[in-house]
Design an enzyme around this catalytic site. Structure first.
Site: not given
Ligand code: 7TS
Length: 407
Positions: A201, A124, A365, A227, A204
């Protein structure tokens, strides 16, 4: 399907009773953010109605009450991921902030010109850009583990790229664009053989499987509350205590100091050293409610149910002519990314929305993943424990109908 109590679980999520365009909501955008059970919503309301004050500062009863509740989430997170100590649980805004913290605090202290940072081809943007920024600041070099068209990392290439020059490995546990679950334990062991610290990371992975940071032996593990059926605005950086202790603070301000004079400030110990300023108090407390909810259902039970959902969805999708799956790794979490012949993913998203079905269409992303497959975007259905086989049928019927009309 197994006797997973999905209807009982659905009843705990009030938003699932919404109608969208006069159709029952079919929410399949869980990888972007997932919905909240009533207990999490109640927890937020309860905090503001009965427990709200600033934390860590007051001697008054309400502040002590808020602090106790907020700190009890830290212990719940510790237990949820089996960290050795609650000093290793740093509250941040989310995955993005956690990675930036490690890049700037650990990275700027330990990484120098010519050093290499190893990431993977399926990261990501939040596990790419902070490292690029660090490379610009230090003169380090970013290296990327390539993948196959199945969406699996090429392990031999990983082994080839892991060298004495590597100073950090940062890799996604489960890809948001492909669903791939990476062999992180094996990768961590290989990295440690060369004394390379590893950041995972887990944004997910965390809602879909049980995670044990001590069994993994990762150095850092990061995820977002939103999430994980919890609120947005709160997330977690897990780090091994010795590493966190040796790292300088990321943000300076209140709550992270022992003593301040104009000449010099003395920093607080863990975890406060990394938690400058007033945190997301209510969100932190409600994250504890989300963890209670998940623990009661059981992460292994959730993983088994979602594996059935994914297998069913994959089998159905493969029968649709003109549908191409993007990401077919052998080890996969509950994500179905796909493209359709002659129909742009954004149109798929819009047309499914008219049927009450929420999916994500875009680059997720993960632009380098899109470039790798030569597509501008994909449509992505991502499942959670409250989704059903019937909802997958609605999705497939929706896709069939738009192929008939536009394909
Ligand atoms: N890493 C992964 C694997 C992700 O899927 C996401 C967000 C992030 C980092 C960043 O997370 P945040 O909470 O700091 O924004 N992924 C997604 C997505 O797949 N659609 O919207 C956000």
């Amino acid at each position: 399907m197994t006797n997973f109590p999905v209807e009982k679980i659905r009843a705990d999520f009030p938003i699932l009773a919404e109608t969208i365009r006069n159709k029952p909501l079919v929410y399949l955008d869980n990888a972007a953010t997932c919905q909240k059970p009533q207990s999490v919503i109640d927890s937020l309301v309860h905090v503001y109605a009965h427990e709200y004050a600033n934390v860590h500062r007051g001697v008054h009863t309400l502040s002590v009450r808020a602090t106790d509740k907020y700190e009890s989430t830290r212990e719940k997170v510790r237990s949820f991921i089996n960290a050795a100590s609650d000093k290793e649980i740093i509250f941040v805004r989310g995955t993005t902030e956690a990675i930036n913290l490690v890049a700037q605090s650990y990275g700027r202290t330990n990484i120098q010109a010519g050093d290499e940072i190893l990431i993977s081809a399926m990261e990501h943007h939040s596990n790419i850009v902070p490292w690029q920024m660090l490379c610009e600041q230090t003169g380090a070099v970013l290296k990327v583990i390539p993948m196959t068209t199945q969406g699996e990392l090429i392990y031999e290439e990983f082994e080839r790229l892991l060298t004495p020059k590597t100073k950090l490995l940062a890799v996604v546990h489960m890809s948001n664009a492909l669903g791939t679950i990476n062999p992180v334990k094996r990768m961590i062991d290989a990295a440690h053989a060369l004394d390379v610290p590893v950041l995972i990371d887990g944004a997910q992975a965390i809602p879909h499987m049980s995670v044990d940071v001590q069994a993994l032996d990762c150095d850092f593990y990061v995820f977002s509350g939103h999430k994980l059926y919890g609120p947005a605005g709160i997330g977690v950086l897990y780090g091994k205590q010795a590493l966190l202790e040796a790292m300088p603070p990321y943000h300076g301000g209140g709550d992270m100091i022992k003593r301040v004079t104009f000449e010099k400030s003395e920093y607080a110990g863990l975890p406060n050293k990394f938690e400058a300023g007033t945190p997301s108090i209510a969100d932190g407390i409600a994250l504890g409610a989300a963890i209670d909810y998940l623990t009661a259902v059981g992460m292994d039970t959730i993983a088994a149910y979602e594996a059935e959902l994914l297998a069913y969805a994959t089998e159905q999708a493969k029968q649709i002519k003109g549908l191409k799956l993007i990401g077919e790794a052998a080890e996969k979490g509950a994500i179905l990314s796909f493209v359709l012949d002659h129909i742009h993913p954004h149109d798929i998203g819009t047309m499914l929305d008219s049927l009450g079905i929420a999916i994500r269409a875009g680059h997720h992303c993960a632009m380098p993943v899109m470039d790798f497959y030569g597509v501008p975007a994909t449509a992505r259905a991502s499942f959670a424990m409250y989704n059903t086989k019937q909802e997958i049928d609605f999705l497939m019927q929706g896709i069939q109908s738009l192929i008939e009309v536009f394909g």
